[in-house]
Design an enzyme around this catalytic site. Sequence first.
Site, PDB file in Angstrom:
ATOM      1  N   GLY A 515       0.841  -1.191   0.000  1.00 31.92           N
ATOM      2  CA  GLY A 515       0.000   0.000   0.000  1.00 31.92           C
ATOM      3  C   GLY A 515       0.869   1.231   0.000  1.00 31.92           C
ATOM      4  N   GLY A 517       1.353   4.697   2.039  1.00 32.11           N
ATOM      5  CA  GLY A 517       0.969   5.469   3.211  1.00 32.11           C
ATOM      6  C   GLY A 517       1.295   6.927   3.000  1.00 32.11           C
ATOM      7  N   GLY A 520       5.112   7.149   2.180  1.00 33.11           N
ATOM      8  CA  GLY A 520       5.710   6.481   1.036  1.00 33.11           C
ATOM      9  C   GLY A 520       5.174   5.069   0.942  1.00 33.11           C
ATOM     10  N   ASP A 632      -1.761  11.453  12.994  1.00 31.10           N
ATOM     11  CA  ASP A 632      -2.462  10.951  11.818  1.00 31.10           C
ATOM     12  C   ASP A 632      -3.189   9.647  12.149  1.00 31.10           C
ATOM     13  OD1 ASP A 632      -3.344  11.059   9.248  1.00 31.10           O
ATOM     14  OD2 ASP A 632      -1.498  10.334   8.319  1.00 31.10           O
TER      15      ASP A 632
END
Length: 793
Positions: A515, A517, A520, A632
């Site tokens: 994936g 993020g 990166g 986050d």
Amino acid sequence: MAFLTALFLFFLLRIFPAAIAQPNKLNRIESGDSLSPSIQRTAWYSPSKRFAFGFLAEGTGYKVGIWIIGGPNNVTVWTANRDEAAVDSDATLEFLRGKILLKPKNGAVQTIAPPSDRALYAALLDSGNFQLYAEDQSVVWESFKFPTDTILGGQELSSGKELRSSLSPEDHSSGRFRLTMQYDGNLVAYPVNTTDYGEFAYWASNTAYWASNTANGLYNGLFLDNYTGRLLLINVSDTSLTWEIARSKISHDGKDVVYRATLDYDGNIRLYTHRFSVDGSSKTFVEWDAIPDACDVKGFCGLNSYCVPNLDDGKPACNCLPGFELRDTNQPFGGCERNFTAGGGERCINGKEDPTFYNITVVNITWNDHPYFVAALPEKEDCRVSCAEDCDCDAAVYNGYSCLKYNLPFKYLKQYCYSGDCFLKLRNIIVVPRNTSDDQKPSWVTTLALSLSFVTYSCILFAIFSIFILKLRIIKYRKQLLGTRTTGLVKEFTLQTYTYKELKKGTNNFTQELGKGSFGAVYKGSLDRARNFVAVKELQKMVEEGEREFRAEMRIIGRTRHRNLVRLLGYCIEGPKRLLVYEYMGNGSLAELLYRTRPRPDWQERFRIALDVAKGIQYLHEECDSPIIHCDIKPQNILLDDFWTAKISDFGLAKLLMPDQTRTFTGARGTRGYMAPEWDKNMPITVKVDIYSFGIVLLEIVCCRRNFEVNLSSPEETLLSSWAYQCFAAKDIYKLMADEEVDQRTFERMVTVALWCIQDEPVLRFPMKTVLLMLEGIIDVPIPPCPSSDSQT
Ligand SMILES: *[C@@H]1O[C@H](CO)[C@@H](O)[C@H](O)[C@H]1NC(C)=O
Ligand SMILES: *[C@@H]1O[C@H](CO)[C@@H](O)[C@H](O)[C@H]1NC(C)=O
Ligand SMILES: *[C@@H]1O[C@H](CO)[C@@H](O)[C@H](O)[C@H]1NC(C)=O
Ligand SMILES: *[C@@H]1O[C@H](CO)[C@@H](O)[C@H](O)[C@H]1NC(C)=O
Ligand SMILES: *[C@@H]1O[C@H](CO)[C@@H](O)[C@H](O)[C@H]1NC(C)=O
Ligand SMILES: *[C@@H]1O[C@H](CO)[C@@H](O)[C@H](O)[C@H]1NC(C)=O
Ligand SMILES: *[C@@H]1O[C@H](CO)[C@@H](O)[C@H](O)[C@H]1NC(C)=O
Ligand SMILES: *[C@@H]1O[C@H](CO)[C@@H](O)[C@H](O)[C@H]1NC(C)=O
């Protein structure tokens, strides 16, 4: 009956002080009146002649303020424009219709109150309040509404306002402490330049409305009662609700007293009574102080200095730690720094500090700051050794069952060691005396000394180098022998460093992307011939950062161990390349689970995941090292392992992107939809931003949908956070739930806790510990207010 009348009068006076306190004609200050520091009139007086408004001497100049007359020293209770430079003796203060102007001979004209054409005349009242009046005798402006470091009898400090101490008894510019009347009903003292977070507080009334001892209401003002001399927390709209903080022993008898509560320059909060005699002279009594031990005031001493109580005059002093000296000898509270510049050289070998370069001494000092690390250790000797070997450790305290480690710079130190086991690490690398800037040529003695130390230094370096080579050989030999990188024990406790080549090979040339993020791409790989999988994250949007800082950061992240945090196994740093190696999480992210799985995952399972996430955040905020703000929190950053345990990832990285996490973040970070309003409002970023994001995540877990979703049956459901409050306000939260079976109690708790977490006002959000207790049902959840004024639209 008489009592009731008195009570009635009292409230009448409190509600209409201006109407009662009409100045008589004699004390009116009319347009055209003026003052000067040295000639003719220097002050305007209250009718009782106990208060004066005008020029007060400060340093070699003058400022404008209000003071109490009568004692050996006049006591300043209010200062106008306190942080402007003092003016010279040729300045004048003029009241012209609508404005009060301070005019220095040289320099800019200052206004004392905001200009308003309505202000017709002014007066200084017997309470010490300076007021400007309109023609209809209504008050246009009053000094009582803008306190500096003091409130007087009859004055109130309302929610959101704060007192700020003066710099010293002589200098009334803004000092080093603040006393804040918080929106949560708590009155709290902090050093300046801190956020309203409990860890910085050094005194509090402990009357936040959720605190169990004051479960009876919300205080929204601090009030000093001028009849009884009681310092009270009050509710402006509900006079039956009061909380006494302190009480003057000299209650009002006749009209011979003035009460005053001040946040003094030393950070202490004191209640004073000034008692006047018939001849106009007065005596001052200290009736109460909030902090008996002056050294408990956080920030009383600057960095790297410790507070020493002085039993003789009660005024504590600040001493530098051994090996440190005052940064500025004129500023005894300004903090200390090392009195030498440490010569270079790597002292950290294989993660352990070289014992030739330091001494550990036992000191009589307590650290009131957060330790960066706490470990449960059986013996104090283990604690000493643990600090000795840890390159990050500069001091440690053993409290009988755990070892608290601290690193420089030190804050909030105090002479006294509670447990008798306080250690300070003194480093003594090559000592280069500070350049004393007088142009002395080195004498032959220093030349000799320098050459000698150079030789010694080279020898030491050579020795270290040889040991290093030898160790490398041994490690290589062991590796061949065992076929593993390191022994199990070491692997358990230290971070691995990898070469880029190793990672490239391990991830099969970065082919299997898991994936992308915020930092990166993430790749799946294996570094032990496919026995265990790992996730390799390539950091891309890095700020330019030194290798040293990066390694230090990795050590901090590597030390955070918790069941609900994704573990960092190691990292790679080569030139500009920065890669992190994490444990592999087999069941993907919470986002996939919530948005994609149909039918919805089981309610109990979702509730357990919510608790997992809360525990992870609580550890980051409150339990581990110094608090880590994640910045986050979102379902994409919450991963699920093979046993469906939820673990938070990407923690600690925000700091790598933003160099100075504790003070300011430049520009917005985080992800829209989960970002607290502070990010947009240029407000300080505290751990409370994570609480906000967690609140949104909770709602998403409850409803199994994204916070923002279009194409829903009704438009009001688009934004989940405001729809949830609408449902709550309409007493119909079950609208939030689809056709599924939920546990009613946990469902209600999750929704109400979430509404608390997403309050616009950061102080209203509970700390994570409280959130967790509420989710678990250990404490009750109060009824949440509307999260924001515009969320209902
Ligand atoms: C108390 O305050 C009120 C209004 O501020 C004032 O009218 C009254 O004279 C004060 N009483 C004393 C004893 O100072
Ligand atoms: C105190 O204030 C009064 C009134 O302005 C002034 O006359 C007196 O000199 C001051 N006393 C001291 C010690 O500054
Ligand atoms: C607080 O911060 C301001 C601005 O950065 C700085 O000028 C001041 O010295 C700081 N005060 C203290 C006590 O650290
Ligand atoms: C106190 O004041 C607040 C508003 O500031 C109000 O919401 C509250 O109901 C009042 N009364 C009590 C008993 O807390
Ligand atoms: C370190 O300790 C040793 C032995 O206690 C002592 O001889 C030495 O002078 C100390 N060094 C420093 C810099 O304090
Ligand atoms: C440690 O400091 C306290 C407070 O200053 C003092 O009373 C005590 O005697 C000191 N203890 C030792 C062992 O020096
Ligand atoms: C540093 O301070 C200590 C005492 O605090 C003193 O003994 C030493 O000489 C100082 N060193 C230098 C280089 O000034
Ligand atoms: C020390 O100060 C002198 C004069 O200010 C300067 O010429 C010299 O380069 C300085 N030495 C170091 C090592 O900074």
